[in-house]
Write a protein that holds these residues in place. Sequence first.
Motif, PDB file in Angstrom:
ATOM      1  N   ALA A 271       0.823  -1.209   0.000  1.00  0.00           N
ATOM      2  CA  ALA A 271       0.000   0.000   0.000  1.00  0.00           C
ATOM      3  C   ALA A 271       0.858   1.260   0.000  1.00  0.00           C
ATOM      4  CB  ALA A 271      -0.918   0.014   1.217  1.00  0.00           C
ATOM      5  N   ASP A 272       2.049   1.172   0.565  1.00  0.00           N
ATOM      6  CA  ASP A 272       2.910   2.339   0.705  1.00  0.00           C
ATOM      7  C   ASP A 272       4.009   2.355  -0.342  1.00  0.00           C
ATOM      8  OD1 ASP A 272       1.435   2.975   2.929  1.00  0.00           O
ATOM      9  OD2 ASP A 272       2.833   2.035   4.327  1.00  0.00           O
ATOM     10  N   GLU A 273       4.400   3.555  -0.734  1.00  0.00           N
ATOM     11  CA  GLU A 273       5.523   3.771  -1.633  1.00  0.00           C
ATOM     12  C   GLU A 273       5.472   2.837  -2.841  1.00  0.00           C
ATOM     13  OE1 GLU A 273       9.251   3.705   0.426  1.00  0.00           O
ATOM     14  OE2 GLU A 273       8.330   4.341   2.282  1.00  0.00           O
ATOM     15  N   PRO A 274       4.395   2.873  -3.640  1.00  0.00           N
ATOM     16  CA  PRO A 274       4.294   1.957  -4.767  1.00  0.00           C
ATOM     17  C   PRO A 274       5.348   2.257  -5.830  1.00  0.00           C
ATOM     18  CG  PRO A 274       2.574   3.612  -4.876  1.00  0.00           C
ATOM     19  CD  PRO A 274       3.246   3.787  -3.545  1.00  0.00           C
ATOM     20  N   VAL A 275       5.906   1.218  -6.401  1.00  0.00           N
ATOM     21  CA  VAL A 275       6.852   1.334  -7.500  1.00  0.00           C
ATOM     22  C   VAL A 275       6.327   0.445  -8.615  1.00  0.00           C
ATOM     23  CG1 VAL A 275       9.222   0.942  -8.259  1.00  0.00           C
ATOM     24  CG2 VAL A 275       8.797   1.741  -5.939  1.00  0.00           C
ATOM     25  N   THR A 276       5.999   1.049  -9.751  1.00  0.00           N
ATOM     26  CA  THR A 276       5.379   0.268 -10.819  1.00  0.00           C
ATOM     27  C   THR A 276       6.394  -0.483 -11.660  1.00  0.00           C
ATOM     28  OG1 THR A 276       5.408   2.230 -12.242  1.00  0.00           O
ATOM     29  CG2 THR A 276       3.403   1.827 -10.956  1.00  0.00           C
ATOM     30  N   THR A 277       7.604   0.037 -11.734  1.00  0.00           N
ATOM     31  CA  THR A 277       8.652  -0.612 -12.515  1.00  0.00           C
ATOM     32  C   THR A 277       9.731  -1.132 -11.585  1.00  0.00           C
ATOM     33  OG1 THR A 277       8.255   0.929 -14.347  1.00  0.00           O
ATOM     34  CG2 THR A 277      10.331  -0.309 -14.365  1.00  0.00           C
ATOM     35  N   PRO A 278      10.132  -2.408 -11.729  1.00  0.00           N
ATOM     36  CA  PRO A 278      11.180  -2.942 -10.858  1.00  0.00           C
ATOM     37  C   PRO A 278      12.449  -2.100 -10.931  1.00  0.00           C
ATOM     38  CG  PRO A 278      10.132  -4.699 -12.119  1.00  0.00           C
ATOM     39  CD  PRO A 278       9.617  -3.401 -12.683  1.00  0.00           C
ATOM     40  N   VAL A 279      13.055  -1.869  -9.792  1.00  0.00           N
ATOM     41  CA  VAL A 279      14.291  -1.100  -9.731  1.00  0.00           C
ATOM     42  C   VAL A 279      15.471  -2.040  -9.873  1.00  0.00           C
ATOM     43  CG1 VAL A 279      15.713   0.393  -8.288  1.00  0.00           C
ATOM     44  CG2 VAL A 279      13.222   0.641  -8.264  1.00  0.00           C
ATOM     45  N   ASP A 280      16.389  -1.689 -10.777  1.00  0.00           N
ATOM     46  CA  ASP A 280      17.560  -2.534 -11.017  1.00  0.00           C
ATOM     47  C   ASP A 280      18.662  -2.168 -10.024  1.00  0.00           C
ATOM     48  OD1 ASP A 280      19.566  -4.134 -11.949  1.00  0.00           O
ATOM     49  OD2 ASP A 280      19.739  -3.178 -13.920  1.00  0.00           O
ATOM     50  N   VAL A 281      18.922  -3.074  -9.093  1.00  0.00           N
ATOM     51  CA  VAL A 281      19.999  -2.841  -8.123  1.00  0.00           C
ATOM     52  C   VAL A 281      21.139  -3.832  -8.336  1.00  0.00           C
ATOM     53  CG1 VAL A 281      18.483  -1.831  -6.389  1.00  0.00           C
ATOM     54  CG2 VAL A 281      18.827  -4.306  -6.413  1.00  0.00           C
TER      55      VAL A 281
ATOM     56  N   ARG B  88      19.575 -15.637  -9.781  1.00  0.00           N
ATOM     57  CA  ARG B  88      19.488 -16.533  -8.626  1.00  0.00           C
ATOM     58  C   ARG B  88      19.116 -15.757  -7.366  1.00  0.00           C
ATOM     59  NH1 ARG B  88      18.954 -21.864  -8.271  1.00  0.00           N
ATOM     60  NH2 ARG B  88      20.793 -22.419  -7.027  1.00  0.00           N
ATOM     61  N   GLU B  89      19.622 -14.541  -7.232  1.00  0.00           N
ATOM     62  CA  GLU B  89      19.272 -13.719  -6.076  1.00  0.00           C
ATOM     63  C   GLU B  89      17.799 -13.328  -6.108  1.00  0.00           C
ATOM     64  OE1 GLU B  89      23.675 -11.674  -5.249  1.00  0.00           O
ATOM     65  OE2 GLU B  89      22.215 -10.690  -6.544  1.00  0.00           O
ATOM     66  N   VAL B  90      17.287 -13.032  -7.299  1.00  0.00           N
ATOM     67  CA  VAL B  90      15.866 -12.719  -7.425  1.00  0.00           C
ATOM     68  C   VAL B  90      15.026 -13.951  -7.101  1.00  0.00           C
ATOM     69  CG1 VAL B  90      14.026 -12.036  -9.016  1.00  0.00           C
ATOM     70  CG2 VAL B  90      16.244 -10.871  -9.099  1.00  0.00           C
ATOM     71  N   GLU B  91      15.476 -15.120  -7.557  1.00  0.00           N
ATOM     72  CA  GLU B  91      14.759 -16.361  -7.245  1.00  0.00           C
ATOM     73  C   GLU B  91      14.691 -16.567  -5.735  1.00  0.00           C
ATOM     74  OE1 GLU B  91      15.137 -21.234  -7.702  1.00  0.00           O
ATOM     75  OE2 GLU B  91      16.586 -19.924  -8.723  1.00  0.00           O
ATOM     76  N   LEU B  92      15.803 -16.329  -5.055  1.00  0.00           N
ATOM     77  CA  LEU B  92      15.818 -16.486  -3.601  1.00  0.00           C
ATOM     78  C   LEU B  92      14.801 -15.541  -2.954  1.00  0.00           C
ATOM     79  CD1 LEU B  92      18.899 -16.904  -1.342  1.00  0.00           C
ATOM     80  CD2 LEU B  92      17.117 -15.289  -0.716  1.00  0.00           C
ATOM     81  N   LEU B  93      14.723 -14.314  -3.432  1.00  0.00           N
ATOM     82  CA  LEU B  93      13.770 -13.355  -2.876  1.00  0.00           C
ATOM     83  C   LEU B  93      12.332 -13.816  -3.077  1.00  0.00           C
ATOM     84  CD1 LEU B  93      15.374  -9.945  -3.951  1.00  0.00           C
ATOM     85  CD2 LEU B  93      15.199 -10.868  -1.637  1.00  0.00           C
ATOM     86  N   GLN B  94      12.069 -14.476  -4.188  1.00  0.00           N
ATOM     87  CA  GLN B  94      10.719 -14.985  -4.434  1.00  0.00           C
ATOM     88  C   GLN B  94      10.336 -16.033  -3.393  1.00  0.00           C
ATOM     89  OE1 GLN B  94      11.271 -16.235  -8.506  1.00  0.00           O
ATOM     90  NE2 GLN B  94      10.395 -14.358  -9.330  1.00  0.00           N
TER      91      GLN B  94
ATOM     92  N   LYS C   2      23.475  -5.050  -1.603  1.00  0.00           N
ATOM     93  CA  LYS C   2      22.997  -4.362  -2.803  1.00  0.00           C
ATOM     94  C   LYS C   2      21.766  -3.496  -2.523  1.00  0.00           C
ATOM     95  CE  LYS C   2      24.780  -7.886  -5.997  1.00  0.00           C
ATOM     96  NZ  LYS C   2      24.446  -8.930  -7.017  1.00  0.00           N
ATOM     97  N   LEU C   3      20.944  -3.930  -1.573  1.00  0.00           N
ATOM     98  CA  LEU C   3      19.735  -3.179  -1.239  1.00  0.00           C
ATOM     99  C   LEU C   3      19.976  -2.117  -0.174  1.00  0.00           C
ATOM    100  CD1 LEU C   3      17.045  -6.038  -1.158  1.00  0.00           C
ATOM    101  CD2 LEU C   3      17.518  -4.424  -2.998  1.00  0.00           C
ATOM    102  N   GLY C   4      21.157  -2.169   0.456  1.00  0.00           N
ATOM    103  CA  GLY C   4      21.481  -1.187   1.483  1.00  0.00           C
ATOM    104  C   GLY C   4      20.789  -1.424   2.811  1.00  0.00           C
TER     105      GLY C   4
END
Length: 230
Positions: free
Chosen positions: A144-154, A159-165, A197-199
Amino acid sequence: MKPTSPIRILIADDDALVREAYRSFFDGQSDFSLVAEARNGAEAVDAYMVVRPDIVLMDLQMPGMSGIDATAAICARRRDACIVALTTFGTRDYIVAALKAGASGYLLKDTGADNLIAGMHQALRGDMPLSSSVRRQLVTSITADEPVTTPVDVGLTPREVELLQWLTQGMTNYQIGRQMYVSEGSVKQYLAHIGDKLGVKSRTQILVRAIQLNIVDPHHMPVPQAMPIS
């Protein structure tokens, strides 16, 4: 494998009866040792710096310095601090504030003894103990907060994205490792690299930031791999 020495606990709660209940409970647990108590956030910060416990069970609404402010103060000084919010408040504002402050997990006080012990072990392993109602509130708040419509490339790898899923589905490091066919230690290394990478630092903050940046969709359920029978 059981630890060679008891897990050292700091309890922070302004209710003397609650602290007494914790004291009685952990006195009967050979794997745990209650090494310090605090009546408010300021005492919790001071006690943490003196005794350096393995884990903190932190109430949130306390007089003077709150548990949220105490969590932020401790985590600012000790990146590796393991603090689990343990409270009666399961509203979005409390949940988000505690996790942004650096809490490693968020449990409600009615979670029950077995779930409390399991949650503490999860937090110490680097997993993310959240009461089920808390997880629902967290996902609702993030989306609900701070919507981002386009994925941010960091700079995350596939494989890291898969882990996040898998992380968005509430899986433990062990379960994620089973899905990705890597060791639990490798999952922890992946999480450390993603956090850099995400800080952010904690497993919970990684989840929050990944959803905020639209890197993963918490409403999309990946299909688990069938585990071979051993």
